[in-house]
Design an enzyme around this catalytic site. Structure first.
Site, PDB file in Angstrom:
ATOM      1  CG  HIS A 113       9.016 -22.249  -5.770  1.00 20.80           C
ATOM      2  ND1 HIS A 113       9.980 -22.687  -4.517  1.00 20.80           N
ATOM      3  CD2 HIS A 113       8.846 -23.730  -6.158  1.00 20.80           C
ATOM      4  CE1 HIS A 113      10.093 -23.939  -4.412  1.00 20.80           C
ATOM      5  NE2 HIS A 113       9.371 -24.498  -5.290  1.00 20.80           N
ATOM      6  CB  SER A 150      11.319 -27.399  -5.852  1.00 20.45           C
ATOM      7  OG  SER A 150      10.125 -27.348  -4.985  1.00 20.45           O
ATOM      8  CG  ASP A 182       9.849 -19.884  -2.783  1.00 18.86           C
ATOM      9  OD1 ASP A 182       8.813 -20.664  -2.761  1.00 18.86           O
ATOM     10  OD2 ASP A 182      10.711 -20.776  -3.118  1.00 18.86           O
TER      11      ASP A 182
HETATM   12  C1  MLT Z   1       8.833 -29.749  -0.615  1.00 13.29           C
HETATM   13  O1  MLT Z   1       7.594 -30.162  -0.392  1.00 13.29           O
HETATM   14  O2  MLT Z   1       9.655 -30.356  -0.717  1.00 13.29           O
HETATM   15  C2  MLT Z   1       8.637 -28.211  -0.878  1.00 13.29           C
HETATM   16  O3  MLT Z   1       7.507 -27.803  -0.455  1.00 13.29           O
HETATM   17  C3  MLT Z   1       8.850 -27.923  -2.414  1.00 13.29           C
HETATM   18  C4  MLT Z   1       7.814 -28.712  -3.172  1.00 13.29           C
HETATM   19  O4  MLT Z   1       6.595 -28.253  -3.059  1.00 13.29           O
HETATM   20  O5  MLT Z   1       8.239 -29.497  -3.979  1.00 13.29           O
END
Ligand code: MLT
Length: 222
Positions: free
Chosen positions: A197, A115, A166
């Site tokens: 996700h 992520s 996602d």
């Molecule tokens: C990010 O902000 O890097 C992506 O949206 C994934 C997350 O929420 O961590």
């Protein structure tokens, strides 16, 4: 978790370090957690991916309402790219110092991110193509708007594993990431490994097989 895991600080990053049990390790892993995670989150995954490998796992330095991240964002999916650039440099220094400190300068290091950590690893691969020898990006999206990225002749391979639907990583943005990494001149493998996700058992199967193919000496392919 390994009994001998150390905790330390380099370049302002708090990190966990799990030394190798292997006298001649083939590979070290840099583990980058998701939003709201910490330096311990991906240690079990690292142990499963490469048994006995040295594991380096920093905690993101950005605090978003009490949640640790690796770079700032203005809102969901709206990344602060100037901050990403700053963090790429900062984390690159962290990696260089950690490798020296723990005797890992001469073995390949692969980033494994989930992520937000995968987005950070993607940014490092794009902006500093020679720094890591490979990367596994679980649920990553393209962290940057289009710009010129450095090309590479010795850039490591990348595995991108996505969710079918996602919100954090829309398919067209993931495809843009895959294409851009490929345009840099590196081998990129891309697979949809789950419905959303969250990670699935297919993510681990795929990552194990990919590690085996590119770096050998890990667990047998599945
Ligand atoms: C990010 O902000 O890097 C992506 O949206 C994934 C997350 O929420 O961590």
């Amino acid at each position: 978790m390994g009994a001998q895991t150390h905790h330390g600080e380099i370049e302002g990053y708090t990190y966990a370090y799990q030394p190798t049990r292997d006298p001649a390790p083939r590979l070290a892993l840099l583990l980058l957690h998701g939003t709201g995670g910490n330096e311990w989150d991906l240690i079990p995954m690292g142990e499963e991916l490469v048994a006995g490998a040295p594991l380096v796992s920093p905690r993101g330095r950005v605090n978003e309402n009490g949640m640790a991240r690796f770079f700032r964002r203005f809102g969901e999916g709206k990344f602060d790219e100037a901050d990403i650039d700053t963090r790429v440099e900062e984390l690159s220094r962290f990696v260089a110092v950690a490798r020296e400190r723990h005797g890992l300068a001469h073995i390949p290091m692969v980033a494994v991110g989930y992520s937000n950590g995968a987005n950070m690893a993607a940014a490092m691969m794009l902006m500093r193509p020679g720094l890591m020898q490979g990367a596994i990006l679980f649920r990553a999206t393209m962290p940057y708007a289009p710009r010129e990225f450095p090309t590479t002749t010795d850039g490591g391979p990348v595995l991108v594993a996505s969710g079918r639907v996602d919100a954090y990583a829309p398919p067209e943005r993931v495809q843009e990431l895959v294409d851009t990494l490929g345009d840099q001149g590196r081998p990129v493998e891309y697979e949809i490994t789950g419905p959303t996700h969250g990670l699935t058992s297919r993510d681990m199967e795929l990552a194990l097989r990919w590690l085996n193919r590119h770096f050998g000496g890990t667990r047998p392919s599945m």
